[in-house]
Scaffold this active site. Structure first.
Site, PDB file in Angstrom:
ATOM      1  CB  SER A 130      -0.922  -0.112   1.171  1.00 46.02           C
ATOM      2  OG  SER A 130      -1.550   1.242   1.345  1.00 46.02           O
ATOM      3  CE1 TYR A 156      -3.766  -2.445   5.074  1.00 45.48           C
ATOM      4  CE2 TYR A 156      -3.352  -0.180   4.312  1.00 45.48           C
ATOM      5  CZ  TYR A 156      -3.537  -1.522   3.853  1.00 45.48           C
ATOM      6  OH  TYR A 156      -3.696  -2.026   2.598  1.00 45.48           O
TER       7      TYR A 156
END
Length: 258
Positions: A154, A167
């Site tokens: 990501s 995250y």
């Protein structure tokens, strides 16, 4: 070990190859499964709780031999059983895509809301799980002699943004794992590549709307929403075309990092 003759560096043919995709029953994973199958691969669609969804996708994919495969990220023993099942049913593994992950939206400034339970759940699913999956499938990948591991990361790993602090941290850890494994697995003919998208228009982040994704995309230079298939196409390029690319992360973000 794969040969290194110049004539061996053409496009990677997926016909009769086997691709295992964790988190493959929906979102980015499902888009990758469709692209892999269209290119001729036999696909094992990894799932955790979505058994029916994975089985339905396996039936819909072009070609034959596709299977649904339980790959729970929190259970290393189950991941070893999954690798054994792929060997028994499909005979090989040439491509492994780590797409399974989890998150929950937590404002970065709200430190108390980022509780220990969520931290542990994200780190197990997004870090330990992908590593355990690679560890379980490494013998099959080495046997291929010309294999590829793709980790779906990501942009949050680079920018420290994203759905939550943990995250982004988990994806940064995954990127570092990819660098290390590219170094140690390269001599066995295995490349390791990370694909790092900005916010993708899927239901991965609970409660995040299409409008929110469009708003983020509007601040990028290309002003284009990243779709699941955009990530799938990047995976296909990394696997089939970028034959000398390993130990690096490819951004699929419309220039958002700029």
């Amino acid at each position: 070990m794969a040969e290194t003759k110049p004539g061996n560096l053409g496009a990677y043919d997926l016909k009769d190859r086997v691709a295992v995709i964790t988190g493959g029953s929906s979102g980015i994973g499902a888009a990758i499964a469709r692209r892999m199958a269209e290119a001729g691969a036999v696909v094992a669609i990894g799932y955790n709780a979505g058994a029916e969804r994975a089985a339905a996708l396996a039936r819909e994919l072009p070609g034959s031999g596709h299977i649904a495969l339980q790959t729970p990220m929190e259970d290393s023993a189950a991941l070893k059983r999954a690798a054994a099942e792929v060997e028994a049913r499909l005979g090989r593994c040439d491509v492994l895509v780590n797409s399974a992950a989890t998150t929950r939206a937590v404002p970065h400034a709200d430190l108390e809301a980022l509780d220990d339970a969520l931290i542990d759940r994200v780190l197990v699913a997004n870090v330990r799980g992908p590593f355990a999956t690679i560890r379980a499938f490494a013998p099959l990948l080495k046997r291929s002699g010309d294999a590829v591991i793709v980790n779906i990361s990501s942009l949050a790993a680079i920018t420290g943004t994203g759905s939550s602090i943990i995250y982004g941290a988990s994806k940064a850890a995954l990127d570092t794992i990819g660098v290390s494994l590219a170094r140690v697995l390269g001599p066995d003919g295995i490349r390791v590549v990370g694909i790092s998208p900005s916010a993708v228009a899927t239901d991965f982040v609970p409660g995040r709307s299409r409008e929110a994704v469009e708003k983020q995309a509007a601040t990028s230079p290309l002003r284009t929403v990243t779709e699941a298939d955009d990530v799938a196409l990047a995976v296909m390029a990394a696997v089939t075309q970028l034959r000398l690319t390993t130990g690096t992360v490819i951004l699929v973000d419309g220039g958002k990092h700029l």
